[in-house]
Design a protein around this motif. Sequence first.
Motif, short mmCIF file in Angstrom:
data_model
loop_
_atom_site.label_atom_id
_atom_site.label_comp_id
_atom_site.label_asym_id
_atom_site.label_seq_id
_atom_site.Cartn_x
_atom_site.Cartn_y
_atom_site.Cartn_z
N GLY A 8 0.78 -1.24 0.00
CA GLY A 8 0.00 0.00 0.00
C GLY A 8 0.81 1.28 0.00
O GLY A 8 0.22 2.37 0.05
N ASP A 9 2.13 1.20 -0.10
CA ASP A 9 2.96 2.42 -0.13
C ASP A 9 2.61 3.25 -1.38
O ASP A 9 2.77 2.80 -2.51
N ALA A 10 2.13 4.48 -1.15
CA ALA A 10 1.60 5.29 -2.25
C ALA A 10 2.69 5.66 -3.26
O ALA A 10 2.42 5.69 -4.47
N VAL A 11 3.89 5.95 -2.78
CA VAL A 11 4.97 6.32 -3.71
C VAL A 11 5.36 5.13 -4.58
O VAL A 11 5.59 5.27 -5.79
N ALA A 12 5.41 3.96 -3.96
CA ALA A 12 5.75 2.75 -4.71
C ALA A 12 4.67 2.44 -5.75
O ALA A 12 4.96 2.10 -6.91
N VAL A 13 3.41 2.57 -5.33
CA VAL A 13 2.30 2.35 -6.27
C VAL A 13 2.41 3.32 -7.45
O VAL A 13 2.28 2.94 -8.61
N ALA A 14 2.69 4.59 -7.14
CA ALA A 14 2.76 5.61 -8.19
C ALA A 14 3.90 5.32 -9.17
O ALA A 14 3.76 5.56 -10.38
N SER A 15 5.03 4.80 -8.67
CA SER A 15 6.13 4.51 -9.58
C SER A 15 5.77 3.39 -10.55
O SER A 15 6.09 3.46 -11.74
N PHE A 16 5.08 2.36 -10.05
CA PHE A 16 4.63 1.29 -10.96
C PHE A 16 3.55 1.81 -11.91
O PHE A 16 3.51 1.42 -13.08
N GLU A 17 2.68 2.69 -11.43
CA GLU A 17 1.65 3.24 -12.32
C GLU A 17 2.29 4.02 -13.46
O GLU A 17 1.82 3.96 -14.61
N ARG A 18 3.35 4.77 -13.15
CA ARG A 18 4.01 5.53 -14.20
C ARG A 18 4.66 4.59 -15.22
O ARG A 18 4.59 4.81 -16.43
N ALA A 19 5.29 3.53 -14.73
CA ALA A 19 5.87 2.54 -15.65
C ALA A 19 4.78 1.90 -16.50
O ALA A 19 4.95 1.73 -17.72
N ALA A 20 3.66 1.59 -15.87
CA ALA A 20 2.55 0.97 -16.60
C ALA A 20 2.03 1.91 -17.68
O ALA A 20 1.69 1.47 -18.79
N GLN A 21 1.98 3.21 -17.35
CA GLN A 21 1.49 4.18 -18.33
C GLN A 21 2.40 4.21 -19.56
O GLN A 21 1.92 4.22 -20.71
N ALA A 22 3.71 4.21 -19.34
CA ALA A 22 4.65 4.22 -20.47
C ALA A 22 4.56 2.93 -21.28
O ALA A 22 4.59 2.95 -22.51
N LEU A 23 4.45 1.80 -20.58
CA LEU A 23 4.30 0.53 -21.30
C LEU A 23 3.01 0.54 -22.11
O LEU A 23 2.98 0.09 -23.27
N ALA A 24 1.94 1.06 -21.53
CA ALA A 24 0.65 1.09 -22.24
C ALA A 24 0.74 1.95 -23.48
O ALA A 24 0.25 1.57 -24.56
N ALA A 25 1.38 3.12 -23.36
CA ALA A 25 1.51 4.00 -24.53
C ALA A 25 2.32 3.30 -25.62
O ALA A 25 1.98 3.38 -26.80
N GLY A 26 3.38 2.59 -25.22
CA GLY A 26 4.21 1.89 -26.20
C GLY A 26 3.49 0.71 -26.84
O GLY A 26 3.58 0.49 -28.05
N ILE A 27 2.78 -0.05 -26.03
CA ILE A 27 2.03 -1.19 -26.56
C ILE A 27 0.91 -0.71 -27.48
O ILE A 27 0.69 -1.26 -28.56
N ALA A 28 0.22 0.35 -27.07
CA ALA A 28 -0.86 0.90 -27.90
C ALA A 28 -0.29 1.41 -29.23
O ALA A 28 -0.90 1.22 -30.29
N ALA A 29 0.87 2.06 -29.17
CA ALA A 29 1.50 2.53 -30.41
C ALA A 29 1.80 1.36 -31.34
O ALA A 29 1.54 1.41 -32.54
N THR A 30 2.32 0.29 -30.77
CA THR A 30 2.65 -0.89 -31.57
C THR A 30 1.39 -1.48 -32.20
O THR A 30 1.37 -1.82 -33.39
N ALA A 31 0.34 -1.60 -31.41
CA ALA A 31 -0.91 -2.15 -31.92
C ALA A 31 -1.49 -1.27 -33.02
O ALA A 31 -2.01 -1.77 -34.03
N THR A 32 -1.39 0.04 -32.85
CA THR A 32 -1.93 0.97 -33.83
C THR A 32 -1.12 0.93 -35.12
O THR A 32 -1.66 1.10 -36.21
N LEU A 33 0.16 0.63 -35.01
CA LEU A 33 1.01 0.58 -36.19
C LEU A 33 0.92 -0.76 -36.93
O LEU A 33 0.94 -0.79 -38.15
#
Lengths: 320, 320
Positions: B221-246
């Motif tokens: 439940g550490d909020a900073v740790a959660v936020a760091s994974f959320e940011r990584a997830a956001q970047a991975l999602a943008a990259g995966i979505a870009a790949t799927a769109t291409l």
Amino acid sequence: MHTDLVTALDIGGTKIAGALVDGSGTLLVRAQRPTPARESGERVMEAVGEVLAELTASPLWGRASAVGIGSAGPVDASAGTVSPVNVPGWRDFPLVERVSRAAGGLPVELVGDGVAMTAAEHWLGAARGYDNALCMVVSTGVGGGLVLGGTLRPGPSGNAGHIGHISVDLDGDPCPCGSRGCVERIASGPNIARRALEGGWRPGQDGDASAAAVAVAARAGDAVAVASFERAAQALAAGIAATATLVEIDIAVIGGGVAGAGDVLFAPLRSALRRYATLSFVQQLTVTPAVMGNDAGLVGAAAAAFAARAGADGAVPVQV
Amino acid sequence: MHTDLVTALDIGGTKIAGALVDGSGTLLVRAQRPTPARESGERVMEAVGEVLAELTASPLWGRASAVGIGSAGPVDASAGTVSPVNVPGWRDFPLVERVSRAAGGLPVELVGDGVAMTAAEHWLGAARGYDNALCMVVSTGVGGGLVLGGTLRPGPSGNAGHIGHISVDLDGDPCPCGSRGCVERIASGPNIARRALEGGWRPGQDGDASAAAVAVAARAGDAVAVASFERAAQALAAGIAATATLVEIDIAVIGGGVAGAGDVLFAPLRSALRRYATLSFVQQLTVTPAVMGNDAGLVGAAAAAFAARAGADGAVPVQV
């Protein structure tokens, strides 16, 4: 009976164009109607029917063996349907079935308009001879298509290469597609003009506030106009570099109205590309203007039809 | 003489692994050495030679008909050379020629490690049965590979699918590759840990400041740790979505140490993907953990060798 021609349809938000096209890419007979984009789906289909009726009335019609359609997207090639953003009356509209019926049962090949433009540039244009290419249209929207391993790669749904809606700025401005920071949201003509206006640029006495007018100002040295094109170039470079890093392309071909800005766009684009395309296997990437002009959609739709026909015959596909 | 085996080499910055692999993907004989990554290129090649010597000493060696190599990148499959970022002694090192010589002249197939992992997941893992897939490793770095139209697509140089170095934040932090805002710069394990530390998270008494420790804190439940994974997830999602769109992929498979965080990564990743993969033809995209584990590199190198051998024979390629 000779069957050396195909019928090509180029369906956009502004016009519906058709042609009978021979194996060298020559448009032998043409027809065109404005797209009644704000009217019902059936009314839009009537316009397509009128274009086809002009073509079927030609004495050359009997030589046409297939129909290729390049349509504003998204399209669904597997379902044979289209849902063009700018034609609200068409949502999952069964265009392939309707066109096939209107064309006397000929087989129909459907691709997105970016894929069609790519087929044209690869067949007869700036991407000719390249086995791995990205071709793009930068205009009111930003679209594209891919050639991989020497052949057009439309993807299962006919939309592959849709570079306008990849995010290059994950925290960026909301895009009408629902995502953020898409290439189109930064680099399309309307967004180049919007950014220039927001920065304080003002149109001349003719009141022209288009990206073309911003390009004229940029060429005259207006710093705000230059900066707006540089930002568009940066977004295009990031998107092109992403594509090259993902699928290894040798060339990116850019057409559409915004490409008409020439060096105002291409100089900062080539500069930005060196900053984003850094890995060894993408550093040789070339960027060049498209050459097929307004007929790219029709020529590309024809190319897609020729390729599909050759594949269906089990024959060696024509070099598309 | 039976020639139903291939030799697989998995070459990374930490270890050099080898195996004789049969047509079902079973590793029959194994050998391994640490990579002397900070020593000379010849010393690194000696370690490869020791691995190969153990394999050639096996009574099964005579049944091996080809060598597959998955190497840390960048690689240049057309030149047969490798320049792994983490092995500075190898720059344009002629690995294919050297391995072929050490292996008695057997043909050698070279791909990047992300492509090898993809071949493994498509052959026997989470991407099996999918015609269009992106497979990724999220670890110290971020790599990947593509399956398109049912077959592995390494690209001309063997690096296609290199999603770690596409920019999803064009104004973002400089990446060691020279670009900015790359997926790896935001989502790799070291960057997840760095961001958590910068946000005020502190390791426990064991002093473990790795992404795995941040994942433990996030689960608690550490909020900073959660936020760091959320940011990584956001970047991975943008990259995966870009790949799927291409290129229109149906599934994204994610392996590597960071994927071991489980729902701490996958829950925000699936949520972010819905925000970035918005077009109709990418909305059905599935994200799932990899299943091939530590042997993915060897199994994938074997798959690449089997596929190349089948192609060279003119035979029907094995389903890879």
